[in-house]
Design an enzyme around this catalytic site. Structure first.
Site, PDB file in Angstrom:
ATOM      1  N   SER A 148      -6.309 -10.647 -22.844  1.00 29.68           N
ATOM      2  CA  SER A 148      -6.825 -11.738 -22.002  1.00 29.68           C
ATOM      3  C   SER A 148      -7.163 -11.191 -20.626  1.00 29.68           C
ATOM      4  O   SER A 148      -6.613 -10.166 -20.213  1.00 29.68           O
ATOM      5  CB  SER A 148      -5.766 -12.829 -21.839  1.00 29.68           C
ATOM      6  OG  SER A 148      -6.159 -13.756 -20.827  1.00 29.68           O
ATOM      7  N   TYR A 162       3.160 -15.278 -20.864  1.00 31.25           N
ATOM      8  CA  TYR A 162       1.843 -15.063 -21.473  1.00 31.25           C
ATOM      9  C   TYR A 162       1.175 -13.829 -20.858  1.00 31.25           C
ATOM     10  O   TYR A 162       0.661 -12.958 -21.571  1.00 31.25           O
ATOM     11  CB  TYR A 162       0.985 -16.306 -21.262  1.00 31.25           C
ATOM     12  CG  TYR A 162      -0.369 -16.249 -21.938  1.00 31.25           C
ATOM     13  CD1 TYR A 162      -0.498 -16.544 -23.293  1.00 31.25           C
ATOM     14  CD2 TYR A 162      -1.511 -15.912 -21.226  1.00 31.25           C
ATOM     15  CE1 TYR A 162      -1.741 -16.492 -23.928  1.00 31.25           C
ATOM     16  CE2 TYR A 162      -2.757 -15.863 -21.843  1.00 31.25           C
ATOM     17  CZ  TYR A 162      -2.867 -16.154 -23.189  1.00 31.25           C
ATOM     18  OH  TYR A 162      -4.096 -16.104 -23.813  1.00 31.25           O
TER      19      TYR A 162
END
Ligand code: NAD
Length: 262
Positions: A148, A162
Site C-alpha cells: 500500500s 495496517y
C-alpha cells in the site's frame, strides 16, 4: 496475443475489490485462475462472473476457500490450484484487512495488531512459503504482493498495525526477489493509493472522512480496483520480465505530492 496465455494464476482476496477485478482481467488475458478467498460465497461469485464474461477462448476459473493467515489453508490453496490446472505460474498475494479499531500506538489493542499482521504480513509469507515451490515446479513464474502507499508515507489519521503490515510486505518482497532472482521467479509489490473498494469505504464511512482523504490525492478521486488490476497484470506478465524487487506505486499522485491542486 493475450498477455497470460496458457498461464495459471492464484489470486488471494479474489472475492472482492482488486482480487475480483484481477480475476476477471487475468482470465480475459488467457489465464486459468484459482480465485481464493476466506469468504466462500464471494469467491464463488467471482468465478460466476468470470464464467459469465467468458469468451469462447477464455480459460476457466475455480473457487478455493482459504484463510491466508493459516498455514494449512495456504498449503491447500496452492495444491488446489495445481490440481485444477496442473501448474502455477502467477501468485498474487492480495488478500488484506483494515480494521476499524486500528489507530495510534496507544489506543490500538493487541488483538487488532495481531489479526492485521496475521492476514496482511504472515498471509503473504505463507502464500510464498507454499506458492514459490509451485512456481519452481512450473519452471519459474511471478509473485505480486499487494502492499500500500501507506508503507511509504505516514499519516496523521493513523492505522499503525495496517501500516506496519504493509511495510513488512515491501521488505519481504525485496528479500524474496533477491533470493529467487536466478530461478526465473520475479517478486514485485504493488502500492495502491486509496481505492473506492469495500475495504476502505467501510472505514471512510462519512462524507467528511472521504473528503479529508481526497485532499491528499492530486487527481482528486479515489482509484478503482480495475486500475490496480491492470498494474498487477503488468507485473504478472512477461512485459515485466526485467522487473523484480520493485514497488509499483499506483496512487493518483498521492506519494508525489506536497501540496495538491485546490
Ligand atoms: P476488499 O475488502 O474489497 O477485498 C479483500 C478480500 O480479501 C475480501 O474478499 C476478503 O474476504 C478477503 N480476505 C480478507 N482476509 C482474508 C483472509 N485472511 N484470507 C483470505 N481472504 C481474505 O479489499 P481491496 O481494496 O480489494 O484490497 C485488496 C488489497 O489491497 C489488500 O491487501 C489491501 O490492504 C490493499 N490495498 C487496498 C487499498 C484501498 O484503498 N482499498 C489501498 C492500498 C492497498
Amino acid at each position: 496475443m493475450a498477455r497470460l496465455e496458457g498461464k495459471v494464476a492464484l489470486i488471494t482476496g479474489g472475492g472482492s475489490g482488486i482480487g475480483r477485478e484481477a480475476s476477471l482481467l487475468f482470465a480475459r488475458e488467457g489465464a486459468s485462475v484459482a480465485v481464493v478467498d476466506r469468504d466462500e460465497a464471494a469467491a464463488a461469485e467471482t468465478v460466476a462472473l468470470v464464467a459469465a464474461a467468458a469468451g469462447s477462448k477464455q480459460a476457466p476459473a475455480v473457487a478455493v476457500t482459504a484463510d491466508v493467515a493459516r498455514a494449512a489453508d495456504c498449503e491447500a490453496m496452492v495444491a488446489a490450484a495445481e490440481q485444477a490446472f496442473d501448474r502455477l505460474d502467477v501468485l498474487f498475494n492480495n488478500a488484506g484487512v483494515m480494521l476499524g479499531a486500528d489507530d495510534d500506538a496507544q489506543t490500538t489493542d493487541e488483538a487488532t495488531w495481531d489479526t492485521t499482521m496475521d492476514v496482511n504480513a504472515k498471509g503473504v509469507f505463507l502464500g510464498c512459503k507454499y506458492g514459490i515451490p509451485a512456481l519452481r515446479r512450473a519452471g519459474g513464474g511471478a509473485v505480486v504482493n499487494t502492499a500500500s502507499f501507506v508503507a511509504k508515507v505516514g499519516a496523521a489519521t493513523p492505522q499503525v498495525a495496517y501500516t506496519a503490515s504493509k511495510g513488512a510486505v515491501l521488505a519481504l518482497t525485496r528479500e524474496l526477489a533477491v533470493i529467487h532472482a536466478r530461478e526465473g521467479i520475479r517478486v514485485n509489490a504493488l502500492c495502491p493509493g486509496p481505492l473506492r473498494t469495500e475495504l476502505l469505504m467501510k472505514v471512510l464511512d462519512t462524507e467528511a472522512k472521504r473528503s479529508r482523504r481526497l485532499v491528499h490525492i492530486p487527481m482528486g478521486r479515489f482509484g478503482e480496483a480495475a486500475e490496480i488490476a491492470k498494474a498487477a497484470l503488468f507485473l504478472a506478465s512477461d512485459d515485466a520480465s526485467f522487473m523484480t524487487g520493485a514497488e509499483m506505486v499506483v496512487d493518483g499522485g498521492l506519494t508525489a505530492a506536497y501540496v495538491t491542486p485546490e
